[in-house]
Design a protein around this motif. Sequence first.
Motif, PDB file in Angstrom:
ATOM      1  N   HIS A 214     -20.675  28.453  -1.213  1.00 53.97           N
ATOM      2  CA  HIS A 214     -20.279  26.735  -1.280  1.00 53.97           C
ATOM      3  C   HIS A 214     -21.055  26.213   0.027  1.00 53.97           C
ATOM      4  O   HIS A 214     -20.451  25.215   0.644  1.00 53.97           O
ATOM      5  N   GLY A 215     -22.129  26.699   0.544  1.00 49.33           N
ATOM      6  CA  GLY A 215     -22.835  26.479   1.619  1.00 49.33           C
ATOM      7  C   GLY A 215     -22.241  26.324   2.829  1.00 49.33           C
ATOM      8  O   GLY A 215     -22.836  25.352   3.930  1.00 49.33           O
ATOM      9  N   GLY A 216     -21.406  27.198   3.206  1.00 46.22           N
ATOM     10  CA  GLY A 216     -20.713  27.326   4.539  1.00 46.22           C
ATOM     11  C   GLY A 216     -21.566  28.360   5.571  1.00 46.22           C
ATOM     12  O   GLY A 216     -22.698  28.685   5.201  1.00 46.22           O
ATOM     13  N   PHE A 217     -20.952  28.688   6.583  1.00 43.49           N
ATOM     14  CA  PHE A 217     -21.641  29.298   7.536  1.00 43.49           C
ATOM     15  C   PHE A 217     -20.854  30.839   7.584  1.00 43.49           C
ATOM     16  O   PHE A 217     -19.474  31.045   7.858  1.00 43.49           O
ATOM     17  N   VAL A 218     -21.751  31.765   7.621  1.00 45.38           N
ATOM     18  CA  VAL A 218     -21.162  33.246   7.663  1.00 45.38           C
ATOM     19  C   VAL A 218     -21.943  33.741   8.985  1.00 45.38           C
ATOM     20  O   VAL A 218     -22.809  33.833   9.331  1.00 45.38           O
ATOM     21  N   ALA A 219     -20.955  33.905   9.895  1.00 44.38           N
ATOM     22  CA  ALA A 219     -21.231  34.414  11.404  1.00 44.38           C
ATOM     23  C   ALA A 219     -21.642  35.924  11.244  1.00 44.38           C
ATOM     24  O   ALA A 219     -21.468  36.769  10.531  1.00 44.38           O
ATOM     25  N   THR A 220     -22.183  36.490  12.277  1.00 43.06           N
ATOM     26  CA  THR A 220     -22.623  37.857  12.504  1.00 43.06           C
ATOM     27  C   THR A 220     -21.664  38.602  13.279  1.00 43.06           C
ATOM     28  O   THR A 220     -21.385  39.915  13.114  1.00 43.06           O
ATOM     29  N   ARG A 221     -20.940  37.968  14.036  1.00 41.07           N
ATOM     30  CA  ARG A 221     -19.932  38.606  14.977  1.00 41.07           C
ATOM     31  C   ARG A 221     -18.441  38.488  14.580  1.00 41.07           C
ATOM     32  O   ARG A 221     -18.204  37.628  13.812  1.00 41.07           O
ATOM     33  N   TYR A 222     -17.676  39.617  14.965  1.00 44.55           N
ATOM     34  CA  TYR A 222     -16.216  39.481  14.309  1.00 44.55           C
ATOM     35  C   TYR A 222     -15.203  38.484  15.056  1.00 44.55           C
ATOM     36  O   TYR A 222     -15.609  37.979  16.254  1.00 44.55           O
ATOM     37  N   ALA A 223     -14.609  38.020  14.303  1.00 46.58           N
ATOM     38  CA  ALA A 223     -13.338  37.076  14.407  1.00 46.58           C
ATOM     39  C   ALA A 223     -13.750  36.074  15.622  1.00 46.58           C
ATOM     40  O   ALA A 223     -14.397  35.075  15.347  1.00 46.58           O
ATOM     41  N   SER A 224     -13.094  35.806  16.831  1.00 50.73           N
ATOM     42  CA  SER A 224     -12.920  34.942  17.650  1.00 50.73           C
ATOM     43  C   SER A 224     -14.601  34.632  18.053  1.00 50.73           C
ATOM     44  O   SER A 224     -15.221  33.588  18.247  1.00 50.73           O
ATOM     45  N   GLU A 225     -15.429  35.708  18.366  1.00 49.84           N
ATOM     46  CA  GLU A 225     -16.918  35.483  18.775  1.00 49.84           C
ATOM     47  C   GLU A 225     -17.522  35.098  17.527  1.00 49.84           C
ATOM     48  O   GLU A 225     -18.498  34.207  17.721  1.00 49.84           O
ATOM     49  N   GLY A 226     -17.034  35.470  16.411  1.00 48.11           N
ATOM     50  CA  GLY A 226     -17.702  34.827  15.021  1.00 48.11           C
ATOM     51  C   GLY A 226     -17.252  33.175  15.146  1.00 48.11           C
ATOM     52  O   GLY A 226     -18.245  32.476  14.542  1.00 48.11           O
ATOM     53  N   MET A 227     -16.306  32.834  15.551  1.00 52.72           N
ATOM     54  CA  MET A 227     -15.906  31.702  15.407  1.00 52.72           C
ATOM     55  C   MET A 227     -16.646  30.758  16.660  1.00 52.72           C
ATOM     56  O   MET A 227     -16.767  29.584  16.434  1.00 52.72           O
ATOM     57  N   ILE A 228     -17.002  31.463  17.769  1.00 47.91           N
ATOM     58  CA  ILE A 228     -17.962  30.573  18.670  1.00 47.91           C
ATOM     59  C   ILE A 228     -19.256  30.333  17.827  1.00 47.91           C
ATOM     60  O   ILE A 228     -19.678  28.987  18.265  1.00 47.91           O
ATOM     61  N   GLU A 229     -19.758  31.256  17.121  1.00 49.68           N
ATOM     62  CA  GLU A 229     -20.885  31.042  16.480  1.00 49.68           C
ATOM     63  C   GLU A 229     -20.782  29.880  15.413  1.00 49.68           C
ATOM     64  O   GLU A 229     -21.743  28.989  15.364  1.00 49.68           O
ATOM     65  N   ALA A 230     -19.640  29.805  14.716  1.00 49.41           N
ATOM     66  CA  ALA A 230     -19.517  28.656  13.532  1.00 49.41           C
ATOM     67  C   ALA A 230     -19.257  27.516  14.291  1.00 49.41           C
ATOM     68  O   ALA A 230     -19.690  26.393  13.804  1.00 49.41           O
ATOM     69  N   LEU A 231     -18.416  27.361  15.283  1.00 49.70           N
ATOM     70  CA  LEU A 231     -18.320  25.973  15.936  1.00 49.70           C
ATOM     71  C   LEU A 231     -19.552  25.519  16.730  1.00 49.70           C
ATOM     72  O   LEU A 231     -20.061  24.339  16.488  1.00 49.70           O
ATOM     73  N   SER A 232     -20.332  26.355  17.174  1.00 49.85           N
ATOM     74  CA  SER A 232     -21.737  25.973  17.389  1.00 49.85           C
ATOM     75  C   SER A 232     -22.460  25.285  16.518  1.00 49.85           C
ATOM     76  O   SER A 232     -23.461  24.357  16.643  1.00 49.85           O
ATOM     77  N   HIS A 233     -22.511  26.024  15.369  1.00 47.37           N
ATOM     78  CA  HIS A 233     -23.240  25.751  14.326  1.00 47.37           C
ATOM     79  C   HIS A 233     -22.802  24.302  13.819  1.00 47.37           C
ATOM     80  O   HIS A 233     -23.704  23.337  13.355  1.00 47.37           O
ATOM     81  N   PHE A 234     -21.589  24.096  13.596  1.00 50.10           N
ATOM     82  CA  PHE A 234     -21.119  22.539  13.061  1.00 50.10           C
ATOM     83  C   PHE A 234     -21.001  21.769  13.934  1.00 50.10           C
ATOM     84  O   PHE A 234     -21.237  20.427  13.644  1.00 50.10           O
ATOM     85  N   PHE A 235     -20.915  21.906  15.443  1.00 47.44           N
ATOM     86  CA  PHE A 235     -20.301  21.089  16.317  1.00 47.44           C
ATOM     87  C   PHE A 235     -21.294  20.941  17.615  1.00 47.44           C
ATOM     88  O   PHE A 235     -21.063  20.037  18.636  1.00 47.44           O
ATOM     89  N   GLY A 236     -22.353  21.659  17.725  1.00 47.47           N
ATOM     90  CA  GLY A 236     -23.181  22.257  18.864  1.00 47.47           C
ATOM     91  C   GLY A 236     -22.427  22.655  19.952  1.00 47.47           C
ATOM     92  O   GLY A 236     -21.417  23.239  19.735  1.00 47.47           O
ATOM     93  N   GLY A 237     -23.028  22.928  20.948  1.00 55.18           N
ATOM     94  CA  GLY A 237     -22.322  23.378  22.028  1.00 55.18           C
ATOM     95  C   GLY A 237     -23.134  24.779  22.569  1.00 55.18           C
ATOM     96  O   GLY A 237     -23.831  25.216  22.007  1.00 55.18           O
ATOM     97  N   GLN A 238     -22.494  25.329  23.517  1.00 48.74           N
ATOM     98  CA  GLN A 238     -23.042  26.806  23.925  1.00 48.74           C
ATOM     99  C   GLN A 238     -22.729  27.935  22.866  1.00 48.74           C
ATOM    100  O   GLN A 238     -21.579  27.808  22.166  1.00 48.74           O
ATOM    101  N   LYS A 239     -23.715  28.824  22.848  1.00 51.32           N
ATOM    102  CA  LYS A 239     -23.501  29.986  22.078  1.00 51.32           C
ATOM    103  C   LYS A 239     -23.177  30.956  22.859  1.00 51.32           C
ATOM    104  O   LYS A 239     -23.618  31.210  24.024  1.00 51.32           O
ATOM    105  N   ALA A 240     -22.516  32.255  22.351  1.00 54.90           N
ATOM    106  CA  ALA A 240     -22.262  33.286  23.124  1.00 54.90           C
ATOM    107  C   ALA A 240     -23.666  34.245  23.508  1.00 54.90           C
ATOM    108  O   ALA A 240     -24.308  34.000  22.884  1.00 54.90           O
TER     109      ALA A 240
END
Length: 263
Positions: free
Chosen positions: A237-263
């Motif tokens: 469905h064209g979404g984002f699959v993170a490489t890291r687990y749980a909250s660290e993966g969500m940092i990746e996801a928010l960075s992907h969709f909204f920009g900002g710092q990456k871990a």
Amino acid sequence: MSARKPTFILSFDFDGTLVHPESTPIFHPMLGQMIQQLRTQGAAWVINTGRSLPQTLQGLAQYGIFMEPDYIIAMECDIHKPGLFSKWTDFGPWNKQARKAHERFVKEHRASLDAIRHMVESQTQAQFLAGEYGELGIVGSSEEELDAICAYIDTHATQFPDIGYHRNGIYLRFSHSGYSKGTALSELARLLGLTANHCFAAGDNLNDLSMLNPLHARMIATPGNGLPAVKQHVQNHGGFVATRYASEGMIEALSHFFGGQKA
């Protein structure tokens, strides 16, 4: 807190998506900072979980997350907002409608539910559970066993589309098919004057699939610990699959969709 009139929604599953007890840290503080920053830009932060409301609040305290969400969707359906002095209350008429729909669902589909119960108790090692408030569920002895049970339930659902369920691992809870994490998210968006275009949703397990759907959220993600079926669904469905687990993966996801710092 978010802006008084949110302009977009961040909807996260709790266990396995926001927190992961086997990770260090269980909840990465940078994710909290990113959520707070996005709230200043108009985001409403939503926890969308299979936990009950008290269990969700307990989990936040247990894992040291001292930010109060703007909304909590509990039991995969009920929409709550903070009230006076932090007492949580129903948001809109949705919860009452859901309870009435579940009562009708149990009454109108008693024959199918009894057949499913008979199959579980006579042909499997799983347990069929019935609570005093009308809750119905199944605990399988293995995920493979519950796969087979779900296939049997689905044969009834083809004839009676109201028959729905929420599944997480070996646990299953029956529900009216019209009330799920996904439909509750869309109802919350409607109450806030928003659409699926304004919704981000993230989850890791099968009971999250209903909200990881473009009908309810156009921005979808799963962490690196997401189940293979969930990852495949998100990719399809064209979404984002993170490489890291749980909250660290969500940092990746928010960075992907909204920009900002990456871990």
